[in-house]
Enzyme design. Structure first.
Site, mmCIF file in Angstrom:
data_model
loop_
_atom_site.group_PDB
_atom_site.id
_atom_site.type_symbol
_atom_site.label_atom_id
_atom_site.label_comp_id
_atom_site.label_asym_id
_atom_site.label_seq_id
_atom_site.Cartn_x
_atom_site.Cartn_y
_atom_site.Cartn_z
ATOM 1 N N ASP A 132 0.866 -1.178 0.000
ATOM 2 C CA ASP A 132 0.000 0.000 0.000
ATOM 3 C C ASP A 132 0.900 1.224 0.000
ATOM 4 O O ASP A 132 1.598 1.484 0.985
ATOM 5 C CB ASP A 132 -0.894 -0.020 1.239
ATOM 6 C CG ASP A 132 -1.870 1.141 1.292
ATOM 7 O OD1 ASP A 132 -1.705 2.108 0.524
ATOM 8 O OD2 ASP A 132 -2.800 1.098 2.122
ATOM 9 N N ASN A 178 3.153 5.444 -10.664
ATOM 10 C CA ASN A 178 1.891 5.473 -11.383
ATOM 11 C C ASN A 178 0.642 5.431 -10.507
ATOM 12 O O ASN A 178 -0.408 5.933 -10.903
ATOM 13 C CB ASN A 178 1.868 4.277 -12.361
ATOM 14 C CG ASN A 178 0.498 3.982 -12.900
ATOM 15 O OD1 ASN A 178 -0.038 4.724 -13.726
ATOM 16 N ND2 ASN A 178 -0.098 2.882 -12.436
ATOM 17 N N TYR A 218 -8.452 15.821 -6.878
ATOM 18 C CA TYR A 218 -7.620 15.191 -7.900
ATOM 19 C C TYR A 218 -6.722 16.220 -8.579
ATOM 20 O O TYR A 218 -5.522 15.990 -8.768
ATOM 21 C CB TYR A 218 -8.515 14.499 -8.928
ATOM 22 C CG TYR A 218 -7.758 13.696 -9.963
ATOM 23 C CD1 TYR A 218 -7.233 12.446 -9.647
ATOM 24 C CD2 TYR A 218 -7.569 14.175 -11.257
ATOM 25 C CE1 TYR A 218 -6.554 11.703 -10.584
ATOM 26 C CE2 TYR A 218 -6.888 13.440 -12.210
ATOM 27 C CZ TYR A 218 -6.380 12.198 -11.867
ATOM 28 O OH TYR A 218 -5.687 11.460 -12.803
#
Length: 244
Positions: free
Chosen positions: A54, A81, A149
């Site tokens: 994680d 990524n 985001y």
């Protein structure tokens, strides 16, 4: 010597497509993600270093990089990524928990993995390597209701610029790929209709995620004296240049 790469978020989407491209190209490939079974599915029976982790947990990140160092002794490329998004809404309607979750993966996770890779590349022999951060079109311009985001992807740009500068002393290159509308499960809504800046709901053009994988492979294959600081790769007709 066979080149090596670690790909985070390798259990699905862009990470999975990129991992398979590097495996097919003969790279030693390490797959990092939260779900071990998804990482094995990505590998598809090919030899890969599976690193369940994680990225929001700095201890797990350090342990995973320790395993990689013990197995391989070096790392040539990190494809940083792993990322998530939150449901679109005006900022006052976005739960704080959603912001914290996006921040934990898209900022903290990016930082932890870049930090571990930089340290490994700095101290390995021969010294150096390459870090490729996954940004987004949102690193430039937002979609409606995307404050968490968009903020996170602007932060990734800051990380890329800083590592690109600091890495020069240690033969470490750092670049960023900003992707628009690659067709993954996360982006499937584009084919059904998503909110636009003028309030309309419209279907958007998408592109095959394989193009992203090939672009990352191209960046990774450059000599360390050469860098692509920023690459924007997008479905040609998506609303980017005209966004807003």
């Amino acid at each position: 010597m066979t080149q090596s790469i670690l790909i985070t978020g390798a259990g699905s989407g862009i990470g999975r497509a990129t991992a398979r491209a590097f495996l097919s190209a003969g790279w030693r490939t390490a797959l990092m993600g939260r779900r071990s079974e998804a990482l094995h599915e990505t590998a598809g029976g090919q030899e890969a270093l599976i690193l369940p982790c994680d990225v929001t947990d700095p201890g797990q990140v350090e342990a995973a990089f320790g395993t990689l160092r013990a197995e391989w002794g070096r790392l040539d490329v990190l494809f940083n990524n792993a990322g998530i998004s939150a449901k679109a809404a005006p900022i006052d309607e976005i739960p704080v928990a959603d912001w914290l979750a996006v921040n934990a993966t898209n900022i903290n996770g990016m930082y932890f993995c870049a930090r571990a890779a930089f340290g490994l590349m700095r101290h390995q022999t021969p010294q150096g390597g390459r870090i490729i951060n996954n940004g987004s079109i949102s690193a430039h311009v937002p979609r409606p209701g995307s404050a968490p985001y968009t903020m996170s992807k602007h932060a990734v740009t800051g990380l890329t610029r800083t590592l690109g500068l600091d890495g020069r002393a240690f033969n470490i290159a750092c670049g960023q790929i900003d992707i628009g509308n690659a067709l993954t499960d996360m982006a499937s809504a584009f084919t059904k209709g998503v909110p636009q800046a003028d309030g309309q709901i419209k279907v958007e053009k998408v592109m095959d995620v394989a193009h992203v994988a090939q672009a990352v492979l191209q960046m990774a294959c450059l000599p360390l004296a050469v860098n692509v600081p920023f690459m924007t790769l997008m479905a040609r007709d998506m609303p980017y240049i005209g966004r807003g």
